[in-house]
Enzyme design. Structure first.
Site, PDB file in Angstrom:
ATOM      1  N   LYS A 175      47.076  29.293  41.362  1.00  0.00           N
ATOM      2  CA  LYS A 175      47.247  28.300  42.373  1.00  0.00           C
ATOM      3  C   LYS A 175      48.853  27.821  42.426  1.00  0.00           C
ATOM      4  O   LYS A 175      49.189  27.930  43.546  1.00  0.00           O
ATOM      5  CB  LYS A 175      46.928  26.935  41.649  1.00  0.00           C
ATOM      6  CG  LYS A 175      45.487  26.852  41.315  1.00  0.00           C
ATOM      7  CD  LYS A 175      44.406  27.233  42.433  1.00  0.00           C
ATOM      8  CE  LYS A 175      42.997  26.897  42.063  1.00  0.00           C
ATOM      9  NZ  LYS A 175      42.376  28.026  40.967  1.00  0.00           N
TER      10      LYS A 175
ATOM     11  N   ASP B 251      43.439  24.716  28.842  1.00  0.00           N
ATOM     12  CA  ASP B 251      43.456  25.562  30.301  1.00  0.00           C
ATOM     13  C   ASP B 251      44.405  24.906  31.129  1.00  0.00           C
ATOM     14  O   ASP B 251      44.316  23.777  31.621  1.00  0.00           O
ATOM     15  CB  ASP B 251      41.823  25.212  30.814  1.00  0.00           C
ATOM     16  CG  ASP B 251      41.816  26.283  31.930  1.00  0.00           C
ATOM     17  OD1 ASP B 251      42.677  27.004  32.310  1.00  0.00           O
ATOM     18  OD2 ASP B 251      40.588  26.337  32.406  1.00  0.00           O
TER      19      ASP B 251
ATOM     20  N   TRP C 117      34.941  22.614  34.700  1.00  0.00           N
ATOM     21  CA  TRP C 117      34.795  23.686  35.558  1.00  0.00           C
ATOM     22  C   TRP C 117      33.599  24.523  35.481  1.00  0.00           C
ATOM     23  O   TRP C 117      33.441  24.897  33.965  1.00  0.00           O
ATOM     24  CB  TRP C 117      35.884  24.707  35.471  1.00  0.00           C
ATOM     25  CG  TRP C 117      36.073  25.783  36.448  1.00  0.00           C
ATOM     26  CD1 TRP C 117      35.804  25.963  37.771  1.00  0.00           C
ATOM     27  CD2 TRP C 117      36.446  27.208  35.971  1.00  0.00           C
ATOM     28  NE1 TRP C 117      35.922  27.031  37.876  1.00  0.00           N
ATOM     29  CE2 TRP C 117      36.357  28.078  37.055  1.00  0.00           C
ATOM     30  CE3 TRP C 117      36.824  27.731  34.727  1.00  0.00           C
ATOM     31  CZ2 TRP C 117      36.646  29.320  37.087  1.00  0.00           C
ATOM     32  CZ3 TRP C 117      37.327  29.131  34.759  1.00  0.00           C
ATOM     33  CH2 TRP C 117      37.250  29.800  35.825  1.00  0.00           C
TER      34      TRP C 117
END
Length: 405
Positions: free
Chosen positions: A251, A215, A134
Site C-alpha cells: 500500500k 501486522d 482481515w
C-alpha cells in the site's frame, strides 16, 4: 479412465478477491469496485508512484546489477532499512542488535513465516486475532499449525472500538498466548485504539506475558505520517520486551504485485536475535529458498536516498489525504440526502477501509440495483472512490437503507 483427482470439489471464490471476479463479469458502464484494497487515482486508475519509477530507472541503468539469488533472508540493506522504518532511527533494539529481520513475500508472506516459526519454536500454540479481522489472517495462522481464537474488537452498536471487551478477552487469555494486533488502520473496520488505549493494551499484555504480533500493512497510509502510524509498535518495543512485526510495502509504496515485505522479530538480547535469525533461515529455505530481488531493491533505493525518501513521503501523504477527502465527501453526501442513521463513523474511521454498517442484504441490493461491489460484511475500500463516483455510492446507500427501514 477417470482422473485421480475426480473427487476434488470446486472451491469457493476467495470472499475478497471474488468480489473483483464478479465485478469483471458485470457489463454495466456504471459498475464500481469497492472490494479489493488497492489505491486508485481520482480517475479510478492504478497508481505507480513517481518515486518508484525513478528508483526503477536507477536500477535499470546500473549495468553492474545482476540477477543472482539473494541470501535466504533476502536483501540485507532492505532488511536494515525496513527495521529502521518501523522501529525508528534511534531505536535501542536496532542499536543493540536485538532485531532479526527477514525479507518476505509482502505482508502475507511475513505473517506466514512468523507463524511457521512460532509453531515450531514457541511454547504457546494459540493466537488471538481481533473480531473481525482481515479474512486471510485465520487461514494463514491455521495453515501454519497455530490454534486461532478471537478477542472482541469492533462494537457494531457504536461502530467503534469495544475497548472493554478487548481488555476482558485479552485479560482472560492464557499466559504466553500470541496476540495479533493491527499496527494502524485496522482492516476491515478502520477503527484504531487511541494512544492512551494502546498503552493500556501494552500494560495488560506485558503483565500477562502475552506475545504481540503486529501486522503493519498501512504505515504512513493511515494518517499520512510514517512515525504516527508506527507509534503503537514503538511503544511495545520501547519497554525492552519482545514482539513480532510483519511489514508490507504494497500500500504505502504501491508495490502490490512486487510482493515486498519484511518480518522483524525483536528479541531481549543480541545473542537471542542471532539464534532466532539462524532458525528463520531453516523456516524459509524449504518454503521458497529466498525472496525476489526487484521489489526489495526498489524499496531500499527509496529508503536510503534522502531526496527520494522525502519525495516518497509527499506522495504517500497525498494518497492518505485523498482517502480522507473521500470520507468527508461521502459523509457530506449522505448527510445532504438525510439518509437515516448516524454516518459519523465514516469520518472517524481511518485508513483504506470503511466498515459501513450495511448488512449483507443491503450489500446484495446495492450490487444488483446499482452495480456496486463490496464484501458482504459492508466493508468498502475508500481508495476505490472518486469525486465522480461518491454521488452514485451515496444514492445506493440511501436506497438500501431506506428500503429496509
Amino acid at each position: 479412465m477417470a482422473s485421480v483427482f475426480a473427487s476434488i470439489v470446486q472451491a469457493p471464490e476467495d470472499p475478497i478477491l471474488g468480489v473483483t471476479v464478479a465485478y469483471n463479469k458485470d457489463p454495466s458502464p456504471n459498475k464500481l469496485n469497492l472490494g479489493v484494497g488497492a489505491y486508485r487515482t481520482e480517475e479510478g486508475k492504478p497508481l505507480v508512484l513517481n518515486v518508484v519509477r525513478k528508483a526503477e530507472q536507477l536500477l535499470v541503468n546500473d549495468l553492474s546489477r545482476v540477477k543472482e539469488y539473494l541470501p535466504i533472508l533476502g536483501l540485507a540493506e532492505f532488511n536494515k532499512l525496513s527495521a529502521k522504518l518501523i522501529l525508528g532511527d534511534d531505536s535501542p533494539a536496532i542499536q543493540e542488535n536485538r532485531v532479526a529481520t527477514a525479507q518476505c513475500l509482502s505482508g502475507t508472506g511475513s505473517l506466514r513465516v512468523g507463524a511457521e516459526f512460532l509453531a515450531k519454536h514457541y511454547h504457546e500454540r494459540t493466537i488471538y486475532i481481533p473480531l473481525p479481522t482481515w479474512g486471510n489472517h485465520p487461514k494463514v495462522f491455521t495453515m501454519a499449525g497455530l490454534s486461532v481464537k478471537t478477542y472482541r474488537y469492533y462494537d457494531p452498536a457504536t461502530r467503534g472500538l469495544d475497548f472493554q471487551g478487548l481488555l476482558e478477552d485479552l485479560g482472560a487469555a492464557p499466559a504466553g498466548a500470541i496476540v495479533l494486533l493491527h499496527a494502524c488502520a485496522h482492516n476491515p473496520t478502520g477503527v484504531d485504539p487511541t494512544v492512551e488505549q494502546w498503552e493500556q493494551i501494552r500494560q495488560l499484555m506485558r503483565s500477562k506475558g502475552l506475545l504481540s504480533f503486529f501486522d503493519s500493512a498501512y504505515q504512513g497510509f493511515a494518517s499520512g505520517s510514517l512515525d504516527t502510524d508506527a507509534q503503537p509498535v514503538r511503544m511495545f518495543v520501547a519497554d525492552g520486551g519482545e514482539c513480532f512485526i510483519a511489514q508490507s510495502y504494497a500500500k504505502n509504496m504501491g508495490l502490490y504485485g512486487e510482493r515486498v515485505g519484511a518480518l522483524s522479530i525483536v528479541c531481549k538480547a543480541a545473542d537471542v536475535a542471532s539464534r532466532v535469525e539462524s532458525q528463520l533461515k531453516l523456516v524459509i529455505r524449504p518454503m521458497y529458498s529466498n525472496p525476489p530481488i526487484h521489489g526489495a531493491s526498489i524499496a531500499a533505493t527509496i529508503l536510503k536516498n534522502s531526496d527520494m525518501y522525502n519525495e516518497w513521503k509527499v506522495e504517500l501523504k497525498a494518497m492518505a489525504d485523498r482517502i480522507i477527502s473521500m470520507r468527508k465527501q461521502l459523509f457530506d453526501a449522505l448527510t445532504a440526502k438525510g439518509t437515516p442513521g448516524d454516518w459519523s463513523h465514516i469520518i472517524k474511521q481511518i485508513g483504506m477501509f470503511t466498515f459501513t454498517g450495511l448488512n449483507s442484504d443491503q450489500v446484495a441490493f446495492m450490487t444488483k440495483e446499482y452495480h456496486i461491489y463490496m464484501t458482504s460484511d459492508g466493508r468498502i475500500s475508500m481508495a476505490g472512490l472518486s469525486s465522480s463516483t461518491v454521488p452514485h455510492l451515496a444514492d445506493a446507500i440511501h436506497a438500501a437503507v431506506t428500503r429496509s427501514c
